[in-house]
Write a protein that holds these residues in place. Structure first.
Motif, PDB file in Angstrom:
ATOM      1  N   ALA A  21       0.820  -1.214   0.000  1.00 54.71           N
ATOM      2  CA  ALA A  21       0.000   0.000   0.000  1.00 54.71           C
ATOM      3  C   ALA A  21       0.854   1.264   0.000  1.00 54.71           C
ATOM      4  CB  ALA A  21      -0.928  -0.005   1.210  1.00 54.71           C
ATOM      5  N   GLU A  22       2.182   1.111  -0.031  1.00 56.50           N
ATOM      6  CA  GLU A  22       3.127   2.229   0.003  1.00 56.50           C
ATOM      7  C   GLU A  22       2.819   3.184   1.154  1.00 56.50           C
ATOM      8  OE1 GLU A  22       3.042   3.920  -3.966  1.00 56.50           O
ATOM      9  OE2 GLU A  22       4.645   2.567  -4.568  1.00 56.50           O
ATOM     10  N   CYS A  23       2.679   2.604   2.356  1.00 55.50           N
ATOM     11  CA  CYS A  23       2.407   3.438   3.517  1.00 55.50           C
ATOM     12  C   CYS A  23       2.996   2.806   4.779  1.00 55.50           C
ATOM     13  CB  CYS A  23       0.905   3.670   3.691  1.00 55.50           C
ATOM     14  SG  CYS A  23      -0.023   2.198   4.098  1.00 55.50           S
ATOM     15  N   LEU A  24       2.970   3.569   5.844  1.00 51.28           N
ATOM     16  CA  LEU A  24       3.431   3.121   7.146  1.00 51.28           C
ATOM     17  C   LEU A  24       2.237   3.166   8.088  1.00 51.28           C
ATOM     18  CD1 LEU A  24       5.944   2.392   8.959  1.00 51.28           C
ATOM     19  CD2 LEU A  24       5.971   4.812   9.584  1.00 51.28           C
ATOM     20  N   MET A  25       1.962   2.046   8.750  1.00 51.92           N
ATOM     21  CA  MET A  25       0.896   1.973   9.738  1.00 51.92           C
ATOM     22  C   MET A  25       1.515   2.278  11.099  1.00 51.92           C
ATOM     23  SD  MET A  25      -1.539  -1.256  10.715  1.00 51.92           S
ATOM     24  CE  MET A  25      -0.153  -2.218  11.289  1.00 51.92           C
ATOM     25  N   VAL A  26       0.975   3.260  11.802  1.00 48.58           N
ATOM     26  CA  VAL A  26       1.501   3.657  13.110  1.00 48.58           C
ATOM     27  C   VAL A  26       0.365   3.561  14.123  1.00 48.58           C
ATOM     28  CG1 VAL A  26       2.637   5.453  14.454  1.00 48.58           C
ATOM     29  CG2 VAL A  26       3.123   5.252  12.013  1.00 48.58           C
ATOM     30  N   PHE A  27       0.594   2.767  15.176  1.00 50.25           N
ATOM     31  CA  PHE A  27      -0.387   2.634  16.257  1.00 50.25           C
ATOM     32  C   PHE A  27       0.076   3.453  17.444  1.00 50.25           C
ATOM     33  CE2 PHE A  27      -1.673   0.433  20.215  1.00 50.25           C
ATOM     34  CZ  PHE A  27      -3.035   0.695  20.134  1.00 50.25           C
ATOM     35  N   SER A  28      -0.828   4.253  17.966  1.00 50.96           N
ATOM     36  CA  SER A  28      -0.553   5.066  19.152  1.00 50.96           C
ATOM     37  C   SER A  28      -1.329   4.489  20.328  1.00 50.96           C
ATOM     38  CB  SER A  28      -0.974   6.517  18.909  1.00 50.96           C
ATOM     39  OG  SER A  28      -0.876   7.236  20.118  1.00 50.96           O
ATOM     40  N   PRO A  29      -0.642   3.798  21.256  1.00 57.00           N
ATOM     41  CA  PRO A  29      -1.349   3.264  22.420  1.00 57.00           C
ATOM     42  C   PRO A  29      -1.998   4.363  23.259  1.00 57.00           C
ATOM     43  CG  PRO A  29       0.891   2.391  22.317  1.00 57.00           C
ATOM     44  CD  PRO A  29       0.771   3.460  21.274  1.00 57.00           C
ATOM     45  N   GLN A  30      -1.404   5.555  23.239  1.00 64.38           N
ATOM     46  CA  GLN A  30      -1.927   6.668  24.021  1.00 64.38           C
ATOM     47  C   GLN A  30      -3.339   7.055  23.574  1.00 64.38           C
ATOM     48  OE1 GLN A  30       0.068  10.492  23.548  1.00 64.38           O
ATOM     49  NE2 GLN A  30       0.074  10.695  25.784  1.00 64.38           N
ATOM     50  N   SER A  31      -3.558   7.106  22.273  1.00 70.50           N
ATOM     51  CA  SER A  31      -4.878   7.492  21.755  1.00 70.50           C
ATOM     52  C   SER A  31      -5.703   6.283  21.334  1.00 70.50           C
ATOM     53  CB  SER A  31      -4.731   8.432  20.559  1.00 70.50           C
ATOM     54  OG  SER A  31      -4.197   7.738  19.439  1.00 70.50           O
ATOM     55  N   GLY A  32      -5.052   5.134  21.168  1.00 68.63           N
ATOM     56  CA  GLY A  32      -5.753   3.945  20.685  1.00 68.63           C
ATOM     57  C   GLY A  32      -6.067   3.995  19.200  1.00 68.63           C
ATOM     58  N   ARG A  33      -5.427   4.911  18.481  1.00 66.35           N
ATOM     59  CA  ARG A  33      -5.693   5.081  17.054  1.00 66.35           C
ATOM     60  C   ARG A  33      -4.588   4.492  16.193  1.00 66.35           C
ATOM     61  NH1 ARG A  33      -6.751  10.748  15.149  1.00 66.35           N
ATOM     62  NH2 ARG A  33      -7.463   9.561  13.370  1.00 66.35           N
ATOM     63  N   ILE A  34      -4.980   4.072  15.001  1.00 65.75           N
ATOM     64  CA  ILE A  34      -4.031   3.651  13.974  1.00 65.75           C
ATOM     65  C   ILE A  34      -3.993   4.758  12.928  1.00 65.75           C
ATOM     66  CG2 ILE A  34      -3.559   1.999  12.118  1.00 65.75           C
ATOM     67  CD1 ILE A  34      -4.919  -0.125  13.860  1.00 65.75           C
ATOM     68  N   HIS A  35      -2.796   5.182  12.585  1.00 65.10           N
ATOM     69  CA  HIS A  35      -2.588   6.216  11.569  1.00 65.10           C
ATOM     70  C   HIS A  35      -1.928   5.561  10.362  1.00 65.10           C
ATOM     71  CE1 HIS A  35      -3.306   9.475  14.501  1.00 65.10           C
ATOM     72  NE2 HIS A  35      -2.798   8.599  15.352  1.00 65.10           N
ATOM     73  N   TRP A  36      -2.380   5.930   9.195  1.00 63.54           N
ATOM     74  CA  TRP A  36      -1.797   5.441   7.956  1.00 63.54           C
ATOM     75  C   TRP A  36      -1.059   6.596   7.311  1.00 63.54           C
ATOM     76  CZ3 TRP A  36      -2.215   0.327   6.802  1.00 63.54           C
ATOM     77  CH2 TRP A  36      -3.144  -0.390   7.531  1.00 63.54           C
ATOM     78  N   LEU A  37       0.270   6.502   7.259  1.00 58.75           N
ATOM     79  CA  LEU A  37       1.083   7.570   6.696  1.00 58.75           C
ATOM     80  C   LEU A  37       1.470   7.242   5.261  1.00 58.75           C
ATOM     81  CD1 LEU A  37       3.522   8.284   9.682  1.00 58.75           C
ATOM     82  CD2 LEU A  37       1.249   9.234   9.244  1.00 58.75           C
ATOM     83  N   GLY A  38       1.128   8.144   4.350  1.00 59.28           N
ATOM     84  CA  GLY A  38       1.556   7.998   2.962  1.00 59.28           C
ATOM     85  C   GLY A  38       3.054   8.260   2.855  1.00 59.28           C
ATOM     86  N   LEU A  39       3.576   8.180   1.651  1.00 60.77           N
ATOM     87  CA  LEU A  39       5.019   8.303   1.447  1.00 60.77           C
ATOM     88  C   LEU A  39       5.603   9.605   1.989  1.00 60.77           C
ATOM     89  CD1 LEU A  39       5.346   6.792  -2.142  1.00 60.77           C
ATOM     90  CD2 LEU A  39       5.921   5.709   0.043  1.00 60.77           C
TER      91      LEU A  39
END
Length: 95
Positions: A21-39
Motif C-alpha cells: 500500500a506504500e504506507c506506514l501503519m503507526v499505532f498510538s497506544p496513548q490514543s488507541g488510534r491507527i494512523h496510515w502515513l503515505g510516502l
C-alpha cells in the motif's frame, strides 16, 4: 513550531511498513488510534529523530524534492510536520 525546534517521534508508538500500500501503519497506544502515513508523511516521520524543523525540512527537500509532486518541497514539509504534531505522532524533543 519554529525552525530551531527539535522534533522526535512520540514515545510508545508502534509502526509497521505496508509495502503493497506504500504506507506506514503507526499505532498510538496513548490514543488507541491507527494512523496510515503515505510516502510524504512517512519520510517526514522518519526524519523526526531529534533534528530541528529546519533540518527536517531541508532533508525532506533533498530526499523527496518534487519527486512526490505538489510544488514547493519546503512548504509541503512544514504542512506535513504540522499534521504529524497535530496527530501527536511527533513531539518537541527535550532541550
Amino acid at each position: 513550531m519554529n525552525a530551531t525546534q527539535s522534533l522526535r517521534k512520540a514515545d510508545g508508538l508502534r509502526s509497521r511498513p505496508v509495502p503493497q500500500a506504500e504506507c506506514l501503519m503507526v499505532f498510538s497506544p496513548q490514543s488507541g488510534r491507527i494512523h496510515w502515513l503515505g510516502l510524504e508523511s512517512w519520510l517526514l516521520f522518519e526524519l523526526c529523530d531529534g533534528r530541528s524543523v529546519e533540518a527536517i525540512a531541508r532533508g525532506y527537500a533533498e530526499l523527496a524534492g518534487d519527486k512526490l509532486g505538489g510544488g514547493d518541497a519546503q512548504a509541503r514539509a512544514l504542512r506535513g510536520l504540522d499534521s504529524l504534531l497535530g496527530s501527536r505522532l511527533v513531539e518537541a524533543a527535550p532541550a
